[in-house]
Design an enzyme around this catalytic site. Structure first.
Site, PDB file in Angstrom:
ATOM      1  N   GLY A   8       0.572  -4.959   0.371  1.00 58.21           N
ATOM      2  CA  GLY A   8      -0.781  -4.856  -0.648  1.00 58.21           C
ATOM      3  C   GLY A   8      -0.258  -5.552  -1.461  1.00 58.21           C
ATOM      4  N   GLU A  16      -1.032  -9.336  -0.614  1.00 59.26           N
ATOM      5  CA  GLU A  16      -1.709  -9.544  -1.032  1.00 59.26           C
ATOM      6  C   GLU A  16      -2.927  -9.627  -1.825  1.00 59.26           C
ATOM      7  OE1 GLU A  16      -2.292  -5.881   2.497  1.00 59.26           O
ATOM      8  OE2 GLU A  16      -2.545  -7.526   3.770  1.00 59.26           O
ATOM      9  N   ALA A  51       0.577  -1.352  -0.209  1.00 52.49           N
ATOM     10  CA  ALA A  51      -0.207  -0.089   0.309  1.00 52.49           C
ATOM     11  C   ALA A  51       0.722   1.496  -0.031  1.00 52.49           C
ATOM     12  CB  ALA A  51      -0.929  -0.262   1.357  1.00 52.49           C
ATOM     13  N   GLU A  78       4.549  -4.869   7.206  1.00 53.65           N
ATOM     14  CA  GLU A  78       3.632  -4.054   7.821  1.00 53.65           C
ATOM     15  C   GLU A  78       3.988  -3.824   9.500  1.00 53.65           C
ATOM     16  OE1 GLU A  78       2.952  -6.343   5.631  1.00 53.65           O
ATOM     17  OE2 GLU A  78       0.874  -5.105   4.046  1.00 53.65           O
TER      18      GLU A  78
HETATM   19  N1  CAA Z   1       4.788   2.931  -0.345  1.00 55.50           N
HETATM   20  C1  CAA Z   1       4.896   4.512  -0.949  1.00 55.50           C
HETATM   21  N2  CAA Z   1       6.192   4.614  -1.474  1.00 55.50           N
HETATM   22  C2  CAA Z   1       6.900   3.558  -1.847  1.00 55.50           C
HETATM   23  C3  CAA Z   1       6.233   2.374  -0.981  1.00 55.50           C
HETATM   24  C4  CAA Z   1       5.750   2.296  -0.609  1.00 55.50           C
HETATM   25  N3  CAA Z   1       5.042   0.847   0.176  1.00 55.50           N
HETATM   26  N4  CAA Z   1       7.830   1.716  -1.400  1.00 55.50           N
HETATM   27  C5  CAA Z   1       8.884   2.050  -2.300  1.00 55.50           C
HETATM   28  N5  CAA Z   1       7.892   3.302  -2.758  1.00 55.50           N
HETATM   29  C6  CAA Z   1       9.292   4.253  -2.696  1.00 55.50           C
HETATM   30  C7  CAA Z   1      10.228   4.841  -1.976  1.00 55.50           C
HETATM   31  O1  CAA Z   1       9.939   5.782  -1.478  1.00 55.50           O
HETATM   32  C8  CAA Z   1      11.515   5.146  -3.569  1.00 55.50           C
HETATM   33  O2  CAA Z   1      10.680   6.453  -4.002  1.00 55.50           O
HETATM   34  P1  CAA Z   1      11.036   8.243  -3.601  1.00 55.50           P
HETATM   35  O3  CAA Z   1      12.370   7.624  -4.898  1.00 55.50           O
HETATM   36  O4  CAA Z   1      10.132   9.025  -4.055  1.00 55.50           O
HETATM   37  O5  CAA Z   1      11.863   8.053  -2.145  1.00 55.50           O
HETATM   38  C9  CAA Z   1      11.121   4.568  -4.427  1.00 55.50           C
HETATM   39  O6  CAA Z   1       9.721   3.879  -4.260  1.00 55.50           O
HETATM   40  C10 CAA Z   1      11.954   3.813  -4.574  1.00 55.50           C
HETATM   41  O7  CAA Z   1      11.929   2.368  -3.450  1.00 55.50           O
HETATM   42  P2  CAA Z   1      13.394   2.510  -2.951  1.00 55.50           P
HETATM   43  O8  CAA Z   1      14.444   3.547  -2.670  1.00 55.50           O
HETATM   44  O9  CAA Z   1      13.170   1.915  -1.077  1.00 55.50           O
HETATM   45  O10 CAA Z   1      13.625   1.368  -3.272  1.00 55.50           O
HETATM   46  P3  CAA Z   1      14.907   0.301  -2.778  1.00 55.50           P
HETATM   47  O11 CAA Z   1      15.408  -0.308  -3.702  1.00 55.50           O
HETATM   48  O12 CAA Z   1      16.202   0.999  -1.328  1.00 55.50           O
HETATM   49  O13 CAA Z   1      14.368  -0.574  -1.869  1.00 55.50           O
HETATM   50  C11 CAA Z   1      11.651  -1.955  -0.530  1.00 55.50           C
HETATM   51  C12 CAA Z   1      13.193  -0.969  -2.177  1.00 55.50           C
HETATM   52  C13 CAA Z   1      12.732  -2.976   0.353  1.00 55.50           C
HETATM   53  C14 CAA Z   1      10.675  -2.090  -1.960  1.00 55.50           C
HETATM   54  C15 CAA Z   1      11.265  -0.267  -0.170  1.00 55.50           C
HETATM   55  O14 CAA Z   1      10.772   0.564  -1.140  1.00 55.50           O
HETATM   56  C16 CAA Z   1      10.939  -1.037   0.627  1.00 55.50           C
HETATM   57  O15 CAA Z   1      10.653  -1.597   2.166  1.00 55.50           O
HETATM   58  N6  CAA Z   1       9.338   0.054   0.478  1.00 55.50           N
HETATM   59  C17 CAA Z   1       7.863  -0.714   1.755  1.00 55.50           C
HETATM   60  C18 CAA Z   1       7.496  -1.757   1.727  1.00 55.50           C
HETATM   61  C19 CAA Z   1       6.153  -1.762   2.398  1.00 55.50           C
HETATM   62  O16 CAA Z   1       6.912  -1.918   3.958  1.00 55.50           O
HETATM   63  N7  CAA Z   1       5.448  -2.318   1.981  1.00 55.50           N
HETATM   64  C20 CAA Z   1       4.273  -2.633   3.228  1.00 55.50           C
HETATM   65  C21 CAA Z   1       2.944  -1.256   2.987  1.00 55.50           C
HETATM   66  S1  CAA Z   1       2.140  -1.515   4.103  1.00 55.50           S
HETATM   67  C22 CAA Z   1       1.107  -2.159   3.427  1.00 55.50           C
HETATM   68  O17 CAA Z   1       1.151  -3.647   2.623  1.00 55.50           O
HETATM   69  C23 CAA Z   1      -0.527  -2.258   4.976  1.00 55.50           C
HETATM   70  C24 CAA Z   1      -1.222  -2.838   4.159  1.00 55.50           C
HETATM   71  O18 CAA Z   1      -1.824  -4.372   3.859  1.00 55.50           O
HETATM   72  C25 CAA Z   1      -2.713  -2.137   3.668  1.00 55.50           C
END
Ligand code: CAA
Length: 259
Positions: free
Chosen positions: A111, A114, A66, A134
């Site tokens: 998500g 999911e 998400a 999460e």
């Molecule tokens: N939401 C919004 N933006 C996201 C994102 C997310 N889930 N995942 C990545 N991005 C964005 C980053 O913020 C970044 O944007 P900027 O360039 O503007 O800073 C861009 O995508 C590239 O990401 P990274 O620089 O972090 O890339 P990386 O290769 O270093 O890392 C990753 C990759 C490990 C996937 C890392 O991006 C990460 O951990 N992302 C979040 C994963 C996460 O926690 N997902 C769960 C979300 S909560 C959820 O899903 C709740 C639910 O069930 C309803």
């Protein structure tokens, strides 16, 4: 249909939805959900569409979850509403009468995993990574992850992944039954199309009925054996059944009308 956050195309009766926010690693925001719902409506109602493949844009991420930036300031009420809306749309995918395959081309996190788990089948490229991270953000999964992960891989392993937020590699996901198949990145779409081709060779009405029967197993208050008996009976009124049994007796390949 005019979409900004997804790509929607149909080739030879197979629809493809590509979540298309590569700069955010295809994170799911409100607009993606609303466009996904509209595209699913087309998949349900267009008779010429026989199946759907869902993938992510680029070669790094299927869907990284998400959109964290969108919900970071939410209230309790907004959080619950976000969850219920996401669950509603993923249920539309899960209940699709046409087969849905996730072609997982990189990160499938939160998500993203999911969404993949709401598809009927999952094929992953060897660079794919899976997880429900999460808890590391201070929330639970919200789009059905605690339920579908437990259904797919069992309570012990599901608890481990959900409580640690750890990431799994594609080969480990295959061993757990979280994905059906692992391919190279180059072969991913072809593998998904080949699998869809096999399903599209059999009777579409029977395929829809099997989806309803399997989903009945996971529906509270529904006796799946009863669902199976009812669905089995209904098959006898279909043109597909007539064609399938006639083709068998005439020793030829069936040409199913899908009715
Ligand atoms: N939401 C919004 N933006 C996201 C994102 C997310 N889930 N995942 C990545 N991005 C964005 C980053 O913020 C970044 O944007 P900027 O360039 O503007 O800073 C861009 O995508 C590239 O990401 P990274 O620089 O972090 O890339 P990386 O290769 O270093 O890392 C990753 C990759 C490990 C996937 C890392 O991006 C990460 O951990 N992302 C979040 C994963 C996460 O926690 N997902 C769960 C979300 S909560 C959820 O899903 C709740 C639910 O069930 C309803």
């Amino acid at each position: 249909m005019n979409f900004e956050t997804i790509l929607f195309e149909v080739n030879s009766g197979v629809a493809k939805i590509t979540i298309n926010r590569p700069k955010a690693l295809n994170a799911l925001n409100k607009q993606v959900f609303s466009e996904l719902e509209e595209a699913m409506n087309e998949v349900y109602n267009n008779f010429d569409i026989k199946g759907l493949i869902i993938t992510g844009s680029g070669d790094k991420s299927f869907i990284a979850g998400a959109d964290i930036k969108e919900f970071s300031e939410f209230t309790v009420e907004q959080g619950e509403e976000l969850s219920r809306n996401g669950m509603r749309i993923f249920k539309i995918i899960e209940d699709s009468p046409k087969p849905v395959i996730a072609a997982i081309n990189g990160f499938a996190l939160g998500g993203g995993l999911e969404l993949a788990m709401s598809c009927h089948l999952r094929i992953a490229s060897d660079n794919a990574r899976f997880g429900q991270p999460e808890v590391g953000l201070g929330v639970t999964p919200g789009y059905g992850g605690t339920q579908r992960l437990t259904q797919l891989i069992g309570k012990g392993k599901s608890m481990e992944l959900l409580l640690t937020g750890a990431m799994l590699k594609a080969d480990a996901a295959l061993v757990l039954g979280l994905v059906n198949q692992v391919t190279t990145q180059d072969e991913l779409m072809k593998a998904a199309q080949d699998l869809m081709g096999k399903i599209n060779n059999v009777a579409p009405t029977a395929v829809s009925a099997v989806i309803r029967c399997v989903n009945a197993f996971y529906t509270d208050g529904v006796d799946g054996f009863n669902t199976e008996a009812v669905e089995f009976g209904k098959c006898f009124a279909t043109e597909d059944f007539k064609e399938g049994t006639t083709a068998f007796m005439e020793k030829r390949k069936a040409n199913f009308p899908g009715k």
